[in-house]
Design an enzyme around this catalytic site. Structure first.
Site, short mmCIF file in Angstrom:
data_model
loop_
_atom_site.label_atom_id
_atom_site.label_comp_id
_atom_site.label_asym_id
_atom_site.label_seq_id
_atom_site.Cartn_x
_atom_site.Cartn_y
_atom_site.Cartn_z
N CYS B 114 8.38 42.79 -3.27
CA CYS B 114 8.46 44.10 -3.48
C CYS B 114 7.28 44.83 -2.36
O CYS B 114 6.43 43.69 -1.79
CB CYS B 114 8.22 44.82 -4.55
SG CYS B 114 6.64 44.31 -5.42
N CYS B 117 3.76 43.49 -3.09
CA CYS B 117 3.22 42.30 -2.50
C CYS B 117 2.88 42.23 -0.89
O CYS B 117 1.81 41.73 -0.80
CB CYS B 117 4.43 41.31 -2.69
SG CYS B 117 4.97 40.94 -4.24
N ASP B 521 38.22 26.82 4.91
CA ASP B 521 37.65 25.99 3.68
C ASP B 521 38.24 26.20 2.18
O ASP B 521 38.98 27.31 2.27
CB ASP B 521 36.20 26.40 3.78
CG ASP B 521 35.26 25.43 2.50
OD1 ASP B 521 35.99 24.34 2.39
OD2 ASP B 521 34.57 26.34 1.81
#
Lengths: 56, 818
Positions: B114, B117, B521
């Protein structure tokens, strides 16, 4: 053409060049490198410690 | 560190944390044995480990404790391996860029979640003695710190970040990356310059156009032309420098391309205008400047899209952890760099960690999440003696393994090499406009030369041979030709992005339009990759009873089959008895649980046979079976099948209608691949393929001269995605698949692929029309120029009309509802 028209054209050229120089300065300082962070940065005002009503 | 499996709300205040027994720093519940208590100012604070306590002390000590009130964490916990610093100054020194005694270090900070931080890391780093500046980039998770080398070492920076519970990792700013960064900046500056100067230029041009029709004083006209020349010259030579450079390069290599045409066009327009200014004619500075500005805009968009693609290989290598715990002879674990591990050495891998190298299990039984490597969604059981691949995740128990290959040769490293090779081998797609200019440039040059020669030899003195030749050059070089492709691609990309289709560059649109074979795939692309409960076959009792019985035992499990059971329980709206106790998971087999009636077995046929119960045999083997037995009685079975994505069948039919052949390339068994291919009508099915096998199959198609598109989502598809003419990944696929692909569908819906193909085809037809319009006006004016009778208004009209036609035609793409 009157002298004032020439002066105005020249002035507009100066204003344009000025804006351009500011832009170049900003690119060199890396202002355009992080498009994500600044919008969160404004939420961090450093003065809310004294204002308990805004605590989460 | 505490286990991250359960989650409670993070504490709002310190007081609540005491009551709930939640670590203040990492917000995880505290295992009673690990409790660490710190008493500050008479208030007791509780932590789950010494590391968290240390981090809290640092943060509150620096007066930054509002971090705890402001952070927005979706889930608690810290990155694996937080609080450890396995790097020292000697190792980090080579990542530091120095000039004299200040150094600059860039590194990745893992665990940023965030804005708080980011704020915390910046504050702590800039608070260190000797740090000049610290910036943390939230978009790239990259920190950039300038610091005094005499007062601080790079390891101190790493120690500061890791003491907060974040994970710093060195980040190599290799030459290629730096070159990309520089290119983007210089492109931005050139475009900015072109934009500002062109705006000025348009003002003067408008006055000049008005003067042309209404009459203008000669002095004023001269002055405006002078100003025009003043602002247009930097646009041509500074902003247009990439085109001039490209033109010079193509001249030296004798391969005329788009750049040469653009350069000839802008130089001819600029040069002729300059001459006209002295001679008293009309000027076309605005044409040259506009072309440069529009083309640069297109380049900047394309550059941005490509930049995101470039980080793919780095991210793949990050899958295998940088450090490993090596066991010495006494059995003690030492943290070392993965790169130094040698075959034969023993390492310890705890649950939740990814294996750093390829190896063979020595001790311990566990389940491994191989989805990263093989695309297989179900965890695989591994016993001593079984091989494990680097980058796959250990799920259940701590295990010891013997290293079989050094990290540089591990599975992820091999895949990364395959991706790099494939990207390097792929021939650049020659753009349509490049091919046109290859014969057009020599033609125009020859025509100009012929004009000059004709007037030189003719007796007429009315026409200047040089001026006539320049006029031919100016009028014949269709500036709109430069716009034909970029404008169509810009509009098409915009329209596509709105529908969740991202083309990574204009050449990709051209390649998509030319695709002849589409390879798919299986797991996660044509199927959901999530097993769904398709049938309940009780041997006694009702289906609901059986389902409820299984659900009770599997409550809280994250196993894909358990999730399938829970989804079905929710769908049927069953109410459940409380979760069972005494549930034991047996890797690869299933689980056993104690119930009041006796021992309950839920799992594979093998598990039941091991307890002496033989389930009846069934014919349907394509589905995954779960058998249930209680106290020695067989209760029945549940059948799971990976469901096909909605729209898969329609997509294959639509592709066939467009004349495209379809191939299925799967890592699963041949039988499973064939069954799916038959169900949705795919032409050819290949099973049991490794990444190399998929690449070989695609290469065979390419060697046969066919254009291939690969659609995939796993790490095992990454080399094939990079090798194919067009790699296409669906959102929700692995990061590496998304970054190695050229076409990304941000809405995971297969019908978007069909839309992408149709849009690419209509874009290419618009480009062809544009090329026609770009030529037609200028060719009409060409005889006039060669005859020496070109009026300025003809030139201006031809240039403007062709540009307007091209831009307007391109805009039609945006309005098309595909």
């Amino acid at each position: 053409m009157t002298l004032s028209t020439i002066a105005l054209i020249f002035l507009s050229l100066c204003v344009g060049a000025g804006v351009w120089l500011v832009f170049l300065w900003a690119v060199r300082r890396g202002e355009f490198d992080d498009p994500e962070g600044p919008k969160f940065r404004m939420l961090d005002d450093d003065d809310d410690d004294e204002n308990p009503s805004r605590k989460r | 560190m505490a286990d991250a499996s359960s989650f409670s709300t993070p504490p709002q205040t310190a007081g609540e944390a005491v009551r709930e027994q939640i670590c203040i720093h990492c917000a995880l519940p505290i295992p009673p044995a690990d409790l660490v208590v710190e008493t500050v100012d008479g208030v007791e604070r509780q932590f789950c480990c010494q590391g968290c306590r240390g981090a809290w002390l640092i943060i509150t000590g620096a007066g930054l404790d509002r971090f705890y009130r402001q952070r927005h964490w979706q889930e608690p916990g810290l990155p694996e391996g937080a609080f450890e610093t396995p790097y020292d100054d000697g190792y980090l020194a080579r990542f530091v860029e120095t000039d004299g005694h200040t150094g600059e270090l860039s590194f990745i900070v893992e665990g940023l979640r965030c804005a708080s931080c980011v704020w915390l890391n910046e504050k702590i780093l800039s608070g260190l003695d000797g740090v000049e500046s610290a910036r943390v980039n939230y978009a790239t998770h990259r920190a950039r710190v300038r610091f005094d080398l005499e007062r601080l070492g790079p390891a101190d920076l790493f120690a500061a970040v890791s003491s907060l519970g974040y994970l710093p990792r060195p980040f190599t700013r290799d030459a290629a990356h730096q070159a990309r960064e520089r290119e983007r900046r210089s492109l931005l500056m050139r475009l900015g310059a072109a934009l500002f100067l062109s705006m000025q230029l348009m003002g003067y041009s408008l006055a000049l156009y008005a003067g042309y029709f209404q009459g203008m004083e000669a002095g004023a006209k001269k002055l405006l032309q002078l100003f025009s020349a003043l602002v247009a010259t930097p646009v041509v030579f500074y902003s247009g420098w990439p085109f001039l450079q490209g033109a010079w390069r193509s001249l030296r290599h004798r391969s005329p391309g788009m750049d040469l045409l653009v350069a000839t066009g802008i130089l001819a327009a600029w040069g002729a205008s300059l001459h006209a200014m002295w001679a008293g004619g009309e000027v076309y500075f605005d044409t040259a400047a506009m072309i440069v500005t529009l083309l640069l805009t297109g380049r900047l968009f394309e550059n941005g899209a490509r930049r995101r693609a470039a980080s793919g290989v780095d991210r793949l290598l990050q899958l295998a952890p940088d450090t490993a715990r090596r066991l010495d002879d006494s059995g003690a674990a030492i943290t070392v760099e993965s790169a130094v591990l040698q075959p034969g050495e023993r390492i310890l891998v705890t649950p939740g960690e990814r294996f750093p190298v390829d190896g063979r299990l020595l001790e311990g039984t566990t389940e491994v999440d191989c989805s990263a490597a093989t695309g297989e969604p179900l965890p695989q059981a591994r016993q001593p003696g079984d091989p494990v691949l680097a980058g796959t995740m250990n799920l259940l128990a701590a295990v010891t393994l013997t290293v079989e290959r050094p990290a540089a040769d591990s599975f992820v490293a091999r895949v990364a090499r395959l991706v790099e090779e494939a990207q390097a081998r792929r021939a650049p797609i020659q753009q349509l406009a490049d091919r046109v200019s290859a014969w057009f440039v020599p033609l125009v040059a020859a025509m100009a030369a012929a004009t000059w020669l004709f007037w030189q030899l003719s007796a007429s003195q009315e026409v200047s041979p040089l001026l006539a030749a320049v006029a031919v050059l100016v009028i014949a070089c269709p500036c709109a030709l430069g716009l034909a492709t970029p404008t169509a691609i810009l509009v098409a990309s915009g329209a596509a992005a709105g529908r969740g289709i991202l083309f990574r560059g204009g050449d990709i649109i051209e390649a998509v339009a030319a695709v002849e074979v589409v390879a798919f795939d299986k797991t996660g692309t044509l199927t959901e990759g999530r097993p769904q409960l398709v049938a309940i076959e009780p041997a006694e009792g009702t289906a609901d009873e059986l389902l409820a019985r299984v659900a009770c035992a599997e409550t809280g499990s994250n196993h894909p089959l358990a999730l399938g059971v829970q989804a079905e329980v929710r769908r049927r709206g069953l109410s459940l008895a409380p979760a069972m106790t005494g549930v034991r998971t047996l890797p690869g087999l299933g689980l056993t649980a104690d119930s009041p009636e006796g021992l309950q077995l839920i799992g594979s046929r093998q598990l039941l046979v091991g307890h002496g119960i033989i389930p009846p045999l069934h014919e349907d083997t394509a589905a995954t079976e779960i058998h249930i037995a209680l106290a020695g009685r067989y209760l029945g079975r549940l059948l799971f099948r990976d469901t096909i994505r909605p729209g898969a069948g329609e997509l294959v039919t639509a592709l066939h209608r467009l004349g495209i052949r379809t191939v299925l390339l799967s890592g699963d068994s041949q039988a499973a691949a064939e069954q799916l291919a038959a169900r949705i009508g795919i032409d050819e099915a290949r099973g049991g393929l490794l990444p190399e096998g998929k690449c070989a199959r695609l290469q065979a198609e390419r060697d046969a001269g066919r254009r291939v598109m690969m659609v995939g989502d796993g790490i095992n598809d990454a080399p094939a995605l990079a090798l194919a003419d067009v790699g296409c990944a669906l959102a929700g696929g692995t990061d590496i698949a998304l970054t190695t692909s050229d076409l990304v569908l941000t809405v995971p819906r297969l019908d978007r692929l069909q839309e992408a193909l149709q849009l690419a085809r209509s874009t290419m037809s618009i480009v062809r029309q544009n090329l026609f319009w770009a030529f037609v006006y200028n060719l009409a004016a060409l005889p006039l120029a060669a005859a020496g009778g070109l009026a300025p208004i003809h030139a201006a009209a031809a240039m403007a009309l062709s540009s307007v036609c091209v831009v307007a035609n391109s805009l039609r793409l945006g309005r098309k509802k595909s």
